[in-house]
Design an enzyme around this catalytic site. Sequence first.
Site, PDB file in Angstrom:
ATOM      1  N   GLN A   1      -4.888  -1.632   9.571  1.00  0.00           N
ATOM      2  CA  GLN A   1      -4.817  -2.948   8.939  1.00  0.00           C
ATOM      3  C   GLN A   1      -5.450  -4.002   9.850  1.00  0.00           C
ATOM      4  O   GLN A   1      -5.146  -4.071  11.045  1.00  0.00           O
ATOM      5  CB  GLN A   1      -3.346  -3.285   8.628  1.00  0.00           C
TER       6      GLN A   1
ATOM      7  N   LYS B   1       0.848  -1.199   0.000  1.00  0.00           N
ATOM      8  CA  LYS B   1       0.000   0.000   0.000  1.00  0.00           C
ATOM      9  C   LYS B   1       0.880   1.244   0.000  1.00  0.00           C
ATOM     10  O   LYS B   1       0.619   2.206  -0.738  1.00  0.00           O
ATOM     11  CB  LYS B   1      -0.934  -0.003   1.220  1.00  0.00           C
TER      12      LYS B   1
ATOM     13  N   ASP C   1     -11.171   2.710   3.950  1.00  0.00           N
ATOM     14  CA  ASP C   1     -11.591   1.308   3.860  1.00  0.00           C
ATOM     15  C   ASP C   1     -13.098   1.199   3.617  1.00  0.00           C
ATOM     16  O   ASP C   1     -13.591   0.147   3.204  1.00  0.00           O
ATOM     17  CB  ASP C   1     -11.296   0.586   5.189  1.00  0.00           C
TER      18      ASP C   1
HETATM   19  N1  GUN Z   1      -7.163  -6.962   5.970  1.00  0.00           N
HETATM   20  C1  GUN Z   1      -7.508  -7.701   4.894  1.00  0.00           C
HETATM   21  N2  GUN Z   1      -8.151  -6.928   3.992  1.00  0.00           N
HETATM   22  C2  GUN Z   1      -8.205  -5.687   4.516  1.00  0.00           C
HETATM   23  C3  GUN Z   1      -8.746  -4.456   4.059  1.00  0.00           C
HETATM   24  O1  GUN Z   1      -9.316  -4.343   2.964  1.00  0.00           O
HETATM   25  N3  GUN Z   1      -8.589  -3.393   4.889  1.00  0.00           N
HETATM   26  C4  GUN Z   1      -7.983  -3.496   6.095  1.00  0.00           C
HETATM   27  N4  GUN Z   1      -7.904  -2.407   6.847  1.00  0.00           N
HETATM   28  N5  GUN Z   1      -7.479  -4.617   6.552  1.00  0.00           N
HETATM   29  C5  GUN Z   1      -7.594  -5.707   5.762  1.00  0.00           C
END
Ligand code: GUN
Length: 282
Positions: free
Chosen positions: A97, A53, A120
């Site tokens: 996350q 990311k 998100d």
């Molecule tokens: N863990 C797995 N997929 C995601 C996501 O799309 N966002 C976040 N914040 N954590 C994740």
Amino acid sequence: MSAKIIDGKAVAASIREELKGRVAELAQRGITPGLSVILVGDNPASQVYVRNKERACIGVGMNSQVIRMPETTTQEELLDRIDQLNADPSVHGILVQLPVPNGIDSWQVIQRIDPKKDVDGFHPVNTGALFSGEPGLIPCTPKGCLELIKREGIDIAGKNAVVVGRSNIVGKPMALLLLSEHATVTICHSRTKDLGAVTREADILVVAIGRAQMITGDMIKPGACVIDVGMNRLPDGKLCGDVDFASAEQVAGFITPVPGGVGPMTIAELLVNTYEACVRNG
Ligand code: GUN
């Protein structure tokens, strides 16, 4: 017949390229979108996701900040850090996350993020907006899946769409997005009886169950568009999806590969959400 393979990697690259231009335009006005990612603990998969990311953000000219907090972080400490980011005008997007370590309540965490910075799309204000068909930030993975279907030129209105999986991150928002595009939507999950009978009716099949190669060619309607959200590791170390690609591609009309399908789209849509949060809220 062999399915057309949907190249998510290429689509994601073109979305990032478009975005790079728009970010450069903002830069001329002295504005740079900024994303802050909080990673609590040392889950190895999360570390990889967060690094990807960060790299993608920098690649399109956005600011990226990764805040690493130890496994022993308390809920209060995490909520305080979120409050600081909520108040920081240089931060346009905040992402914690998931999963967070035991002892931290992810629902409390999600609710603490300013909905305007919730890139998100997990905050109840944003999930509520999606439910009601109002504008808001949309979860990145289902948004990316929808973008792949649309860019392939597939008509959604009136089609049978089946979503396998009912998670808050993918399955539920995916079903709502397909509904907003006027599909007839069915959600399947671990208790669904005769899954194959349902999936065989799908013109559009989105699979997000987290079980390697569970959907086989005999469960797919000839010519269907199959979107595989799964990311699993086989005993030999190879990555694979929730769809058995070898048998499915013989039957489907369109199919996403793993890797190189939905995965790159999730990150591209996170960047889009960060840009949109910045433009909407300064
Ligand atoms: N863990 C797995 N997929 C995601 C996501 O799309 N966002 C976040 N914040 N954590 C994740």
